[in-house]
Motif scaffolding. Structure first.
Motif, PDB file in Angstrom:
ATOM      1  N   UNK A  43     -14.649  -1.291 -24.223  1.00 12.26           N
ATOM      2  CA  UNK A  43     -14.048  -1.325 -25.564  1.00 12.26           C
ATOM      3  C   UNK A  43     -13.355   0.005 -25.862  1.00 12.26           C
ATOM      4  N   UNK A  44     -14.023   1.103 -25.570  1.00 16.15           N
ATOM      5  CA  UNK A  44     -13.457   2.425 -25.848  1.00 16.15           C
ATOM      6  C   UNK A  44     -12.181   2.669 -25.050  1.00 16.15           C
ATOM      7  N   UNK A  45     -12.145   2.228 -23.794  1.00  8.92           N
ATOM      8  CA  UNK A  45     -10.951   2.388 -22.971  1.00  8.92           C
ATOM      9  C   UNK A  45      -9.760   1.640 -23.536  1.00  8.92           C
ATOM     10  N   UNK A  46      -9.997   0.406 -23.961  1.00  4.18           N
ATOM     11  CA  UNK A  46      -8.948  -0.372 -24.612  1.00  4.18           C
ATOM     12  C   UNK A  46      -8.436   0.372 -25.845  1.00  4.18           C
ATOM     13  N   UNK A  47      -9.370   0.769 -26.689  1.00  6.40           N
ATOM     14  CA  UNK A  47      -8.990   1.327 -27.987  1.00  6.40           C
ATOM     15  C   UNK A  47      -8.352   2.701 -27.893  1.00  6.40           C
ATOM     16  N   UNK A  48      -8.543   3.395 -26.767  1.00  4.44           N
ATOM     17  CA  UNK A  48      -7.869   4.680 -26.581  1.00  4.44           C
ATOM     18  C   UNK A  48      -6.588   4.521 -25.773  1.00  4.44           C
ATOM     19  N   UNK A  49      -6.223   3.273 -25.444  1.00  9.14           N
ATOM     20  CA  UNK A  49      -4.984   3.022 -24.717  1.00  9.14           C
ATOM     21  C   UNK A  49      -5.037   3.485 -23.276  1.00  9.14           C
TER      22      UNK A  49
ATOM     23  N   UNK B  84      -9.289   3.730 -17.502  1.00 13.21           N
ATOM     24  CA  UNK B  84     -10.703   3.834 -17.862  1.00 13.21           C
ATOM     25  C   UNK B  84     -11.366   2.461 -17.808  1.00 13.21           C
ATOM     26  N   UNK B  85     -10.631   1.426 -18.208  1.00 18.07           N
ATOM     27  CA  UNK B  85     -11.172   0.066 -18.171  1.00 18.07           C
ATOM     28  C   UNK B  85     -11.329  -0.394 -16.722  1.00 18.07           C
TER      29      UNK B  85
ATOM     30  N   UNK C  77      -2.322  -5.669 -20.914  1.00 19.28           N
ATOM     31  CA  UNK C  77      -3.041  -5.877 -22.173  1.00 19.28           C
ATOM     32  C   UNK C  77      -2.992  -4.628 -23.040  1.00 19.28           C
ATOM     33  N   UNK C  78      -3.218  -3.463 -22.436  1.00 18.08           N
ATOM     34  CA  UNK C  78      -3.187  -2.209 -23.185  1.00 18.08           C
ATOM     35  C   UNK C  78      -1.762  -1.895 -23.633  1.00 18.08           C
ATOM     36  N   UNK C  79      -0.773  -2.151 -22.754  1.00 15.59           N
ATOM     37  CA  UNK C  79       0.631  -1.906 -23.115  1.00 15.59           C
ATOM     38  C   UNK C  79       1.073  -2.776 -24.286  1.00 15.59           C
ATOM     39  N   UNK C  80       0.465  -3.960 -24.421  1.00 15.80           N
ATOM     40  CA  UNK C  80       0.794  -4.854 -25.535  1.00 15.80           C
ATOM     41  C   UNK C  80       0.191  -4.367 -26.852  1.00 15.80           C
ATOM     42  N   UNK C  81      -0.630  -3.318 -26.775  1.00 13.67           N
ATOM     43  CA  UNK C  81      -1.227  -2.750 -27.981  1.00 13.67           C
ATOM     44  C   UNK C  81      -2.530  -3.401 -28.397  1.00 13.67           C
ATOM     45  N   UNK C  82      -3.167  -4.132 -27.492  1.00 13.41           N
ATOM     46  CA  UNK C  82      -4.429  -4.806 -27.827  1.00 13.41           C
ATOM     47  C   UNK C  82      -5.498  -3.775 -28.184  1.00 13.41           C
ATOM     48  N   UNK C  83      -6.216  -4.065 -29.265  1.00 14.90           N
ATOM     49  CA  UNK C  83      -7.367  -3.266 -29.694  1.00 14.90           C
ATOM     50  C   UNK C  83      -8.544  -4.224 -29.849  1.00 14.90           C
TER      51      UNK C  83
ATOM     52  N   UNK D 173     -10.050  -9.486 -30.402  1.00 18.36           N
ATOM     53  CA  UNK D 173      -8.869  -8.801 -29.886  1.00 18.36           C
ATOM     54  C   UNK D 173      -7.829  -8.824 -30.996  1.00 18.36           C
ATOM     55  N   UNK D 174      -7.349  -7.654 -31.354  1.00 16.67           N
ATOM     56  CA  UNK D 174      -6.288  -7.527 -32.345  1.00 16.67           C
ATOM     57  C   UNK D 174      -5.025  -7.148 -31.592  1.00 16.67           C
ATOM     58  N   UNK D 175      -4.040  -8.016 -31.620  1.00 16.66           N
ATOM     59  CA  UNK D 175      -2.763  -7.742 -30.958  1.00 16.66           C
ATOM     60  C   UNK D 175      -1.671  -8.255 -31.888  1.00 16.66           C
ATOM     61  N   UNK D 176      -0.521  -7.670 -31.815  1.00 17.84           N
ATOM     62  CA  UNK D 176       0.564  -7.932 -32.751  1.00 17.84           C
ATOM     63  C   UNK D 176       0.634  -9.392 -33.183  1.00 17.84           C
ATOM     64  N   UNK D 177       0.431  -9.608 -34.470  1.00 15.93           N
ATOM     65  CA  UNK D 177       0.590 -10.928 -35.052  1.00 15.93           C
ATOM     66  C   UNK D 177      -0.549 -11.905 -34.850  1.00 15.93           C
ATOM     67  N   UNK D 178      -1.614 -11.505 -34.161  1.00 12.54           N
ATOM     68  CA  UNK D 178      -2.712 -12.454 -33.973  1.00 12.54           C
ATOM     69  C   UNK D 178      -4.042 -11.751 -33.709  1.00 12.54           C
ATOM     70  N   UNK D 179      -5.086 -12.542 -33.886  1.00 13.34           N
ATOM     71  CA  UNK D 179      -6.442 -12.123 -33.524  1.00 13.34           C
ATOM     72  C   UNK D 179      -7.024 -13.214 -32.641  1.00 13.34           C
ATOM     73  N   UNK D 180      -7.763 -12.787 -31.619  1.00 14.97           N
ATOM     74  CA  UNK D 180      -8.426 -13.734 -30.723  1.00 14.97           C
ATOM     75  C   UNK D 180      -9.909 -13.385 -30.693  1.00 14.97           C
TER      76      UNK D 180
END
Length: 120
Positions: A15-21, A25-26, A58-64, A85-92
């Motif tokens: 989670x931390x790797x995703x959120x730090x872009x 790390x992931x 996934x990280x390049x798309x800005x997923x948090x 997952x929060x990514x532009x215009x949607x949540x999954x």
């Protein structure tokens, strides 16, 4: 067998790797021959190159990611987490189940989510 602490720490690092872009790390959390199935029902992605490409995109798309509760362990070699997952215009809304090798590296990741779990 990996310890509960190792598995839970790895999922928090995911989670931390995703959120730090930081896709490196992931992907560092995965064993060389790991398999990723995202979502379950799609063909598996196998090996380091495929996993690096998947997480890089996934990280390049800005997923948090935001955890929906604590990471859960098991009496075996698996741990799971429910998150959004929060990514532009949607949540999954997703539940990932990870299987770990004896060295604490992820050997298999399965993402459980379906069409009804996507919010626009």
């Amino acid at each position: 067998m990996p310890t509960q602490e190792q598995m839970k720490s790895a999922l928090q690092a995911y989670v931390d790797g995703f959120n730090s872009g930081d896709p490196a790390a992931v992907t560092a959390l995965f064993a060389d021959g790991a398999v990723v199935v995202d979502p379950v029902g799609d063909p598996p992605m196998e090996g380091r190159a495929a996993i690096e490409e998947f997480y890089g995109n996934a990280v390049a798309a800005g997923a948090k990611l935001s955890l929906d509760g604590p990471v859960r362990g098991s009496h075996g070699d698996r741990a799971a987490m429910a998150f959004t997952v929060h990514v532009t215009g949607m949540r999954i809304r997703v539940i990932d189940v990870m299987t770990f090798g004896a060295d604490g590296k992820i050997v298999r990741m399965e993402a459980h989510w379906g069409p009804d779990d996507i919010e626009h």
